[in-house]
Write an enzyme that holds these catalytic residues in place. Structure first.
Site, PDB file in Angstrom:
ATOM      1  N   ARG A  31     -32.691   5.926  -7.642  1.00  0.00           N
ATOM      2  CA  ARG A  31     -33.270   4.592  -8.305  1.00  0.00           C
ATOM      3  C   ARG A  31     -32.191   4.249  -9.651  1.00  0.00           C
ATOM      4  O   ARG A  31     -31.442   5.152  -9.703  1.00  0.00           O
ATOM      5  CB  ARG A  31     -34.509   5.156  -9.012  1.00  0.00           C
ATOM      6  CG  ARG A  31     -34.668   6.259 -10.002  1.00  0.00           C
ATOM      7  CD  ARG A  31     -36.077   6.291 -10.452  1.00  0.00           C
ATOM      8  NE  ARG A  31     -36.097   7.252 -11.658  1.00  0.00           N
ATOM      9  CZ  ARG A  31     -37.158   7.757 -12.123  1.00  0.00           C
ATOM     10  NH1 ARG A  31     -38.182   7.708 -11.446  1.00  0.00           N
ATOM     11  NH2 ARG A  31     -36.766   8.563 -13.332  1.00  0.00           N
ATOM     12  N   ASN A 106     -24.521  11.350 -11.915  1.00  0.00           N
ATOM     13  CA  ASN A 106     -25.356  10.505 -12.617  1.00  0.00           C
ATOM     14  C   ASN A 106     -26.573  10.943 -12.895  1.00  0.00           C
ATOM     15  O   ASN A 106     -27.222  10.701 -13.890  1.00  0.00           O
ATOM     16  CB  ASN A 106     -25.276   9.381 -11.713  1.00  0.00           C
ATOM     17  CG  ASN A 106     -26.675   8.403 -11.963  1.00  0.00           C
ATOM     18  OD1 ASN A 106     -26.339   7.584 -13.132  1.00  0.00           O
ATOM     19  ND2 ASN A 106     -27.516   8.452 -11.430  1.00  0.00           N
ATOM     20  N   SER A 158     -23.492   8.963 -22.028  1.00  0.00           N
ATOM     21  CA  SER A 158     -24.373   8.204 -23.032  1.00  0.00           C
ATOM     22  C   SER A 158     -23.867   7.775 -24.230  1.00  0.00           C
ATOM     23  O   SER A 158     -23.096   8.436 -24.805  1.00  0.00           O
ATOM     24  CB  SER A 158     -25.929   8.723 -22.979  1.00  0.00           C
ATOM     25  OG  SER A 158     -26.459   7.964 -24.041  1.00  0.00           O
ATOM     26  N   TYR A 171     -30.168  16.202 -25.058  1.00  0.00           N
ATOM     27  CA  TYR A 171     -29.486  15.155 -24.309  1.00  0.00           C
ATOM     28  C   TYR A 171     -28.274  14.721 -24.800  1.00  0.00           C
ATOM     29  O   TYR A 171     -27.211  14.537 -24.152  1.00  0.00           O
ATOM     30  CB  TYR A 171     -30.684  13.900 -24.140  1.00  0.00           C
ATOM     31  CG  TYR A 171     -29.986  12.743 -23.335  1.00  0.00           C
ATOM     32  CD1 TYR A 171     -30.191  12.787 -22.182  1.00  0.00           C
ATOM     33  CD2 TYR A 171     -29.689  11.666 -24.139  1.00  0.00           C
ATOM     34  CE1 TYR A 171     -29.894  11.867 -21.406  1.00  0.00           C
ATOM     35  CE2 TYR A 171     -29.264  10.653 -23.462  1.00  0.00           C
ATOM     36  CZ  TYR A 171     -29.164  10.625 -22.042  1.00  0.00           C
ATOM     37  OH  TYR A 171     -28.917   9.432 -21.301  1.00  0.00           O
TER      38      TYR A 171
HETATM   39  P1  NAD Z   1     -33.640   7.272 -13.941  1.00  0.00           P
HETATM   40  O1  NAD Z   1     -34.560   8.315 -14.578  1.00  0.00           O
HETATM   41  O2  NAD Z   1     -33.963   5.899 -13.441  1.00  0.00           O
HETATM   42  O3  NAD Z   1     -32.913   8.149 -12.871  1.00  0.00           O
HETATM   43  C1  NAD Z   1     -32.497   9.571 -13.089  1.00  0.00           C
HETATM   44  C2  NAD Z   1     -32.068  10.127 -11.507  1.00  0.00           C
HETATM   45  O4  NAD Z   1     -31.537  11.605 -11.683  1.00  0.00           O
HETATM   46  C3  NAD Z   1     -33.175   9.847 -10.723  1.00  0.00           C
HETATM   47  O5  NAD Z   1     -32.700   9.473  -9.280  1.00  0.00           O
HETATM   48  C4  NAD Z   1     -33.799  11.354 -10.765  1.00  0.00           C
HETATM   49  O6  NAD Z   1     -34.434  11.749  -9.444  1.00  0.00           O
HETATM   50  C5  NAD Z   1     -32.391  12.244 -10.693  1.00  0.00           C
HETATM   51  N1  NAD Z   1     -32.851  13.518 -11.217  1.00  0.00           N
HETATM   52  C6  NAD Z   1     -33.262  13.924 -12.407  1.00  0.00           C
HETATM   53  N2  NAD Z   1     -33.655  15.226 -12.417  1.00  0.00           N
HETATM   54  C7  NAD Z   1     -32.764  15.843 -11.317  1.00  0.00           C
HETATM   55  C8  NAD Z   1     -32.544  16.939 -10.675  1.00  0.00           C
HETATM   56  N3  NAD Z   1     -33.064  18.215 -11.423  1.00  0.00           N
HETATM   57  N4  NAD Z   1     -31.972  17.108  -9.827  1.00  0.00           N
HETATM   58  C9  NAD Z   1     -31.349  16.128  -9.010  1.00  0.00           C
HETATM   59  N5  NAD Z   1     -31.531  14.693  -9.376  1.00  0.00           N
HETATM   60  C10 NAD Z   1     -32.488  14.612 -10.898  1.00  0.00           C
HETATM   61  O7  NAD Z   1     -32.481   7.223 -15.265  1.00  0.00           O
HETATM   62  P2  NAD Z   1     -31.380   6.232 -15.158  1.00  0.00           P
HETATM   63  O8  NAD Z   1     -31.419   5.255 -16.364  1.00  0.00           O
HETATM   64  O9  NAD Z   1     -31.089   5.572 -13.978  1.00  0.00           O
HETATM   65  O10 NAD Z   1     -30.153   7.286 -15.736  1.00  0.00           O
HETATM   66  C11 NAD Z   1     -28.946   7.326 -14.733  1.00  0.00           C
HETATM   67  C12 NAD Z   1     -28.060   8.122 -15.796  1.00  0.00           C
HETATM   68  O11 NAD Z   1     -27.493   7.248 -16.743  1.00  0.00           O
HETATM   69  C13 NAD Z   1     -28.508   9.554 -16.488  1.00  0.00           C
HETATM   70  O12 NAD Z   1     -27.627  10.513 -16.461  1.00  0.00           O
HETATM   71  C14 NAD Z   1     -28.963   8.955 -17.561  1.00  0.00           C
HETATM   72  O13 NAD Z   1     -28.538   9.854 -18.777  1.00  0.00           O
HETATM   73  C15 NAD Z   1     -27.752   7.858 -17.907  1.00  0.00           C
HETATM   74  N6  NAD Z   1     -27.982   6.916 -18.915  1.00  0.00           N
HETATM   75  C16 NAD Z   1     -29.084   6.031 -18.973  1.00  0.00           C
HETATM   76  C17 NAD Z   1     -29.127   5.217 -20.016  1.00  0.00           C
HETATM   77  C18 NAD Z   1     -30.421   4.270 -20.063  1.00  0.00           C
HETATM   78  O14 NAD Z   1     -30.826   3.661 -20.945  1.00  0.00           O
HETATM   79  N7  NAD Z   1     -31.090   4.166 -18.764  1.00  0.00           N
HETATM   80  C19 NAD Z   1     -28.483   5.041 -21.122  1.00  0.00           C
HETATM   81  C20 NAD Z   1     -27.262   6.024 -21.064  1.00  0.00           C
HETATM   82  C21 NAD Z   1     -26.982   6.838 -20.015  1.00  0.00           C
END
Ligand code: NAD
Length: 265
Positions: A31, A106, A158, A171
């Site tokens: 996702r 990711n 991030s 984090y």
């Molecule tokens: P999300 O929560 O929608 O997706 C996170 C994904 O990581 C999911 O598919 C989940 O199943 C997987 N995941 C979590 N724990 C896991 C584990 N133990 N083993 C395997 N998979 C695991 O989040 P997102 O917003 O799509 O985030 C993706 C990346 O982007 C992350 O690293 C997040 O820190 C980074 N990020 C997100 C944002 C934001 O605002 N959404 C901002 C900066 C960075």
């Protein structure tokens, strides 16, 4: 690299953004940002290994979409907080789909806790998922990349990994760590054709982003952004595919900042 161009008397290959004929492994691809990267990579011509944790149906739907674009795809379950599972997952990808050219680290979690309330268990869970998993997956893909003589590793960091943030110290530390990991890998393996870089998004509209987007605090945060809005997963995916492809051939150890102007290093 397809076309060539004569520059200053020398014939040089012109790098392009195609991922044709390459296999890209995206973690957390069920996702959000990971799913968008998987689909964008497929549109650029890549076969995609869709790594996921607990969302088998969502991961399967992403793989179906990749296949509908005419590329190969398969799903791979693993709890990446466990380095043994992370390494075994990479081995399964290699066995099932072949040599891995690109890795996008990711997968991540972002629990929010005041610093004085963070337990050892929560600290370790965040560091394991957001930093150590990137170490284990990178270590597992590198021998194959070295054998092939090329590869690209992308860390999803991030903005908070660069500025630090109250309520998410673990984090922020993990996200700073993957930036340093990208730089270290770039220095150690750049001479052998492997590039490593990081992407440091600001708030992105996903399930994780929803934790900080909603309510008065979110509205204030958005109003402070020069762009006046938050990012979307496809916009982050553009940066990822750029770093995966030869279009970024001169980028090593860099951090791209698709953050709506929220932080300008
Ligand atoms: P999300 O929560 O929608 O997706 C996170 C994904 O990581 C999911 O598919 C989940 O199943 C997987 N995941 C979590 N724990 C896991 C584990 N133990 N083993 C395997 N998979 C695991 O989040 P997102 O917003 O799509 O985030 C993706 C990346 O982007 C992350 O690293 C997040 O820190 C980074 N990020 C997100 C944002 C934001 O605002 N959404 C901002 C900066 C960075």
């Amino acid at each position: 690299m397809n076309e060539t161009q004569t520059v200053g008397g020398a014939v040089a290959a012109v790098p392009d953004g195609s991922l044709s004929g390459r296999l890209v492994l995206v973690t957390g691809a069920s996702r959000g940002i990971g799913a968008a990267i998987a689909l964008r990579a497929a549109r650029a011509g890549a076969d995609v290994a869709v790594a996921y944790h607990e969302q088998a149906d969502e991961a399967g739907a992403v793989a179906d979409q990749v296949r509908s674009l005419g590329r190969r795809a398969a799903t791979f379950a693993a709890d990446l907080a466990d380095t043994g599972q992370a390494r075994a997952m990479v081995a399964r990808v290699h066995d099932e789909l072949g040599p891995i050219h690109g890795l996008v680290n990711n997968a991540g979690i972002m629990p929010q806790s005041a610093f004085l309330d963070i337990s050892d268990a929560e600290w370790n869970e965040v560091l394991s998922t957001d930093l150590t998993a990137a170490f284990a997956c990178s270590q597992a893909v590198l021998p194959g990349m070295l054998e092939g003589g090329s590869g690209s590793i992308v860390m999803i960091s991030s903005r908070l990994g660069q500025i630090g943030f109250a309520g998410v110290a673990h984090y922020s530390v993990a996200k700073a760590g993957v930036i340093a990991l990208a730089k270290s890998l770039a220095r150690e393996f750049g001479p052998r054709g492997i590039r490593a870089n990081a992407i440091a998004p600001g708030v992105v509209v996903t399930d994780m982003g929803a934790q900080v987007m909603d309510g008065e605090v979110g509205r204030r945060r958005m109003a402070e952004l020069p762009l006046g809005r938050f990012g979307t997963p496809p916009e982050i995916a553009e940066a990822a595919v750029f770093l995966l492809s030869d279009a970024s051939s001169l980028f090593l150890g860099q951090t791209l900042n698709p953050n709506c102007g929220g932080y300008m290093p």
